[in-house]
Scaffold this motif. Structure first.
Motif, short mmCIF file in Angstrom:
data_model
loop_
_atom_site.label_atom_id
_atom_site.label_comp_id
_atom_site.label_asym_id
_atom_site.label_seq_id
_atom_site.Cartn_x
_atom_site.Cartn_y
_atom_site.Cartn_z
N THR A 211 -7.77 0.87 -15.28
CA THR A 211 -6.11 0.06 -15.41
C THR A 211 -5.42 -0.90 -13.77
O THR A 211 -5.27 -1.88 -13.66
CB THR A 211 -5.11 1.25 -15.15
N THR A 212 -5.93 -0.70 -12.61
CA THR A 212 -5.50 -1.88 -11.08
C THR A 212 -6.26 -2.64 -11.22
O THR A 212 -6.13 -3.32 -11.23
CB THR A 212 -6.62 -1.47 -10.10
N LEU B 39 -9.12 -6.55 -1.72
CA LEU B 39 -9.50 -5.16 -0.57
C LEU B 39 -8.08 -3.81 -0.99
O LEU B 39 -9.03 -3.00 -1.06
CB LEU B 39 -8.97 -5.50 1.33
N LEU B 40 -7.24 -4.40 -1.50
CA LEU B 40 -6.35 -3.23 -2.18
C LEU B 40 -6.80 -2.55 -3.34
O LEU B 40 -6.57 -1.22 -3.70
CB LEU B 40 -4.90 -3.48 -2.22
N ALA B 41 -7.14 -3.99 -4.76
CA ALA B 41 -7.21 -3.16 -5.97
C ALA B 41 -8.63 -2.40 -5.81
O ALA B 41 -9.20 -2.13 -7.09
CB ALA B 41 -7.27 -4.88 -6.39
N THR B 42 -9.22 -2.80 -5.11
CA THR B 42 -11.15 -2.23 -5.04
C THR B 42 -11.15 -0.62 -4.06
O THR B 42 -11.79 0.54 -4.38
CB THR B 42 -11.99 -2.77 -5.14
N ALA C 38 -4.95 2.16 -1.60
CA ALA C 38 -4.54 3.57 -2.20
C ALA C 38 -4.65 3.55 -3.72
O ALA C 38 -4.43 4.92 -3.87
CB ALA C 38 -2.81 3.49 -1.77
N THR C 39 -4.56 2.48 -4.25
CA THR C 39 -4.58 3.08 -5.94
C THR C 39 -5.97 3.61 -6.26
O THR C 39 -6.18 4.04 -6.95
CB THR C 39 -4.12 1.66 -6.52
N ALA C 40 -6.68 2.99 -5.30
CA ALA C 40 -8.13 2.58 -5.98
C ALA C 40 -8.70 4.05 -5.34
O ALA C 40 -9.82 3.95 -5.88
CB ALA C 40 -9.45 1.70 -5.38
#
Length: 311
Positions: free
Chosen positions: A216-217, A201-204, A207-209
C-alpha cells in the motif's frame, strides 16, 4: 487544518507537499542511523578488498537536511553521482570530497599508509573519477538492502561527475537524511556524504514499512510521484526531414537559396520533447494555423534500420 500565516509559509508548504513530506526528526534519524550502522561493516569489507593499504570506514554523522545540501561540505573539488529507483529519479545522492578520493587512490595503488597523501586541489583525473565511481557503487550496494525493505536502487550507479558538471547539477529540493561516512588512513581522512530523501526512506524503512503494508505504501508513493511528473511542463518540437545531400552540396549553400523537400516529407514530421522523438506526424494547416497530426508512435528500432539502409 489551519492555514500558514504568511505567503512564504504557504509557499514552503506547497513545495513540501510536492517533493514529499518530512517525518518526525527523531524517527527519521533513528531509521537512518540503523540503516547506516548495519551497512558500515559491509562497506568496510567492500572497500578493503583489493586495496594495497588499510582503509578505515567510520560513521561520522546521521542528521536531517535538504537534498541540495549534499555538496555544502565538500569544498571546491569533489565527485558526485545521483542514483535512481523505480519510484524516484533521485533516490540517493552521493558526494565524495577530495581528501577521501586521495585516500582511496593512494590505497588502491599501494601508497605508504604512514605517509600523508598529496592533497587534490585541481580538477579530478579520469582515474580519480573511476575510483570515486567504484566507491559510490560499494556505498550504494551496502545501503540498498534487500527484500521488502530494500531501497530498490538502479545499479550499477551512474559514472561520477566532477568539476562544473557536478557543481551545476540541479538537485531537487526536499527533506532528506544525511549520512556521513569517514574514509581514513592513519594520516589522512575524507568523507562520503549520502543524501536519501525522507519520502524514500520512510516509504521503505519507516514506521509504515514495519507494519506489513509495504504494498500500500509503495502504491501511494508511486501514485504521488507519477502525479508530480505528469504536472511537469515540457517543450514540444516538430521537425520535417529535408532531402539527402552531400557535404559538398551543404558547403555550397548561399543565403536565399531554396531547399526542396522530399516527396513524403509532409507525412514524416517528427514530434519530440527533450531531444527524444515521440511520434511520427503529418504536417498540415487548419485555418490560419499550421498543425501536425499524430500518425503513430515513433519506432526507434525501425528508425535505426532505416538509417542503415538509406533510400
Amino acid at each position: 487544518m489551519t492555514s500558514p500565516g504568511s505567503p512564504s509559509q504557504t509557499r514552503a508548504l506547497i513545495i513540501e507537499r510536492l517533493v514529499g513530506d518530512s517525518g518526525e526528526a527523531a524517527q527519521v534519524i533513528g531509521v537512518g542511523r540503523g540503516m547506516a550502522e548495519r551497512s558500515q561493516l559491509l562497506l568496510q569489507k567492500a572497500l578493503a578488498g583489493g586495496l594495497g593499504a588499510p582503509v578505515t570506514v567510520d560513521l561520522q554523522a546521521v542528521e536531517v537536511g535538504r537534498v541540495p545540501e549534499a555538496r555544502s561540505r565538500a569544498g571546491e573539488t569533489f565527485a558526485m553521482t545521483v542514483v535512481s529507483s523505480p519510484t524516484s529519479a533521485d533516490a540517493m545522492t552521493l558526494v565524495m570530497d577530495a581528501p577521501a578520493i586521495a585516500v582511496m587512490v593512494s590505497a588502491l595503488f599501494g601508497g605508504d599508509p604512514d605517509q600523508p597523501v598529496a592533497p587534490i586541489d585541481r580538477d579530478l583525473s579520469q582515474i580519480e573519477i573511476d575510483v570515486a565511481t567504484t566507491v559510490f557503487q560499494d556505498v550504494a550496494v551496502a545501503l540498498n538492502g534487500s527484500g521488502r525493505r530494500a531501497l530498490d536502487l538502479r545499479l550499477p550507479v551512474p559514472r561520477a561527475m566532477s568539476g562544473n558538471e557536478a557543481r551545476r547539477r540541479v538537485l531537487r529540493d526536499g527533506a532528506a537524511i544525511r549520512i556521513i561516512y569517514g574514509i581514513s588512513t592513519p594520516t589522512d581522512t575524507g568523507t562520503v556524504t549520502v543524501m536519501v530523501p525522507q519520502r524514500i526512506l520512510l516509504a521503505t524503512r519507516g514506521a509504515t514499512a514495519d507494519h506489513g503494508d509495504d504494498q500500500t505504501t509503495e502504491f501511494d508513493w508511486r501514485a504521488r510521484f507519477s502525479e508530480e511528473v505528469m504536472r511537469s511542463a515540457v517543450r514540444l518540437e516538430a521537425t520535417m526531414p529535408l532531402a539527402r545531400l552531400t557535404l559538398g552540396d551543404l558547403a555550397a549553400f548561399q543565403p536565399g537559396q531554396v531547399i526542396e523537400l522530399e516527396e513524403d516529407a509532409r507525412i514524416q514530421a517528427k514530434l519530440s520533447a527533450r531531444d527524444k522523438t515521440l511520434f511520427v506526424c503529418e504536417f498540415g494547416k487548419l485555418g490560419q494555423n499550421y498543425t501536425v497530426r499524430i500518425r503513430h508512435p515513433h519506432d526507434g528500432g525501425q528508425d535505426f534500420i532505416d538509417g542503415l539502409m538509406p533510400g
